[in-house]
Design a protein around this motif. Structure first.
Motif, PDB file in Angstrom:
ATOM      1  N   GLU A 227      39.825   6.390  11.656  1.00  8.18           N
ATOM      2  CA  GLU A 227      39.819   5.158  12.049  1.00  8.18           C
ATOM      3  C   GLU A 227      41.967   5.376  12.826  1.00  8.18           C
ATOM      4  N   TRP A 228      42.126   4.873  13.565  1.00  3.28           N
ATOM      5  CA  TRP A 228      42.982   4.706  14.369  1.00  3.28           C
ATOM      6  C   TRP A 228      43.926   4.294  13.513  1.00  3.28           C
TER       7      TRP A 228
ATOM      8  N   SER B  23      35.665   7.942  21.063  1.00  3.21           N
ATOM      9  CA  SER B  23      36.524   7.291  20.434  1.00  3.21           C
ATOM     10  C   SER B  23      36.142   5.726  21.083  1.00  3.21           C
ATOM     11  N   LYS B  24      36.369   4.969  19.982  1.00  3.04           N
ATOM     12  CA  LYS B  24      35.449   3.564  21.249  1.00  3.04           C
ATOM     13  C   LYS B  24      36.060   2.484  19.559  1.00  3.04           C
TER      14      LYS B  24
ATOM     15  N   ILE C 174      38.413   3.463  16.604  1.00  4.26           N
ATOM     16  CA  ILE C 174      37.384   4.666  15.511  1.00  4.26           C
ATOM     17  C   ILE C 174      37.432   5.331  16.776  1.00  4.26           C
ATOM     18  N   PHE C 175      37.350   6.891  15.641  1.00  5.80           N
ATOM     19  CA  PHE C 175      36.416   8.272  16.630  1.00  5.80           C
ATOM     20  C   PHE C 175      35.480   8.804  15.438  1.00  5.80           C
ATOM     21  N   GLN C 176      34.788   8.794  16.434  1.00  8.34           N
ATOM     22  CA  GLN C 176      33.500   9.234  15.893  1.00  8.34           C
ATOM     23  C   GLN C 176      33.184  10.655  15.801  1.00  8.34           C
TER      24      GLN C 176
ATOM     25  N   PHE D 222      42.482   8.236  22.005  1.00  9.42           N
ATOM     26  CA  PHE D 222      42.575   7.891  21.330  1.00  9.42           C
ATOM     27  C   PHE D 222      43.398   6.629  21.923  1.00  9.42           C
ATOM     28  N   ASP D 223      44.688   7.151  21.843  1.00  4.92           N
ATOM     29  CA  ASP D 223      46.022   6.668  21.833  1.00  4.92           C
ATOM     30  C   ASP D 223      45.198   5.004  22.920  1.00  4.92           C
TER      31      ASP D 223
END
Length: 195
Positions: A24-25, A56-57, A82-84, A109-110
């Motif tokens: 999680e970011w 990232s999504k 989130i980043f998978q 991601f940001d």
């Protein structure tokens, strides 16, 4: 008893491993090459091309009855960035290229977090007492499309992150945007809108 202990150990391991697939970011976490855990990820001098799928999504989900939904205004905690790891792919012929791609992955991601905050803000502003869940999809679709366009433009303008100076400028814009929407972090409670 041994059977239950073994079952508990298996369950704990499964939960631990599943939990490790997503990040999680947070403002403190910086993606690393080791986060790109898809089996397709590789750094190999035999490669002649390079690519990245950031992983990232925006994850948006809620489960509540209609009465709870009617009186809920703040959906910040329901919109997650989130980043998978298991889906994140980074392919490069060398570590220099891999690190350039990684810098783009960090930017992306940001960027996803910035758009998650834009979604949270728009939901907060547009959700009325008698709104229904149909309100969310157009907001999500519009901002998701805008985010994808921005990401593609920066991807092209920076040549996959190779233009470090341009990427840094774009990343700074995203960081400023995140700070400007500080009331819309996942755990934040936005200030009430004055009519």
């Amino acid at each position: 008893m041994k059977k239950y202990t073994f079952l508990l150990c298996c369950l704990y391991t499964t939960v631990f491993l599943f939990g490790q697939e997503t990040i999680e970011w947070t403002p403190d976490y910086v993606l690393q090459l080791s986060d790109y855990q898809s089996p397709e990820s590789e750094i190999d001098s035999a490669l002649t091309s390079y690519s990245i799928y950031s992983g990232s999504k925006i994850d948006f989900s809620f489960n509540m009855n209609s009465v709870s939904f009617m009186f809920t205004k703040n959906f910040n905690s329901k919109v997650k960035t989130i980043f998978q790891r298991n889906l994140a792919v980074l392919i490069a012929p060398d570590s220099i290229t891999a690190n350039q791609l990684l810098r783009f992955g960090r930017y992306d991601f940001d960027l996803v977090e910035l758009y998650a905050r834009k979604i949270r803000k728009k939901i907060y502003e547009e959700k009325g007492t008698f709104s229904d869940s149909k309100l969310f999809q157009p907001i999500f679709n519009e901002l998701q499309e805008e985010m994808n366009t921005v990401s593609a433009q920066v991807f092209k303008a920076t040549d996959f992150g190779k233009d470090a100076e341009t990427l840094q400028k774009e990343h700074e814009k995203v960081t400023l945007g995140i700070h400007a929407l500080s009331d819309f972090c996942e755990s934040c409670k936005p200030k009430k809108i004055k009519n």
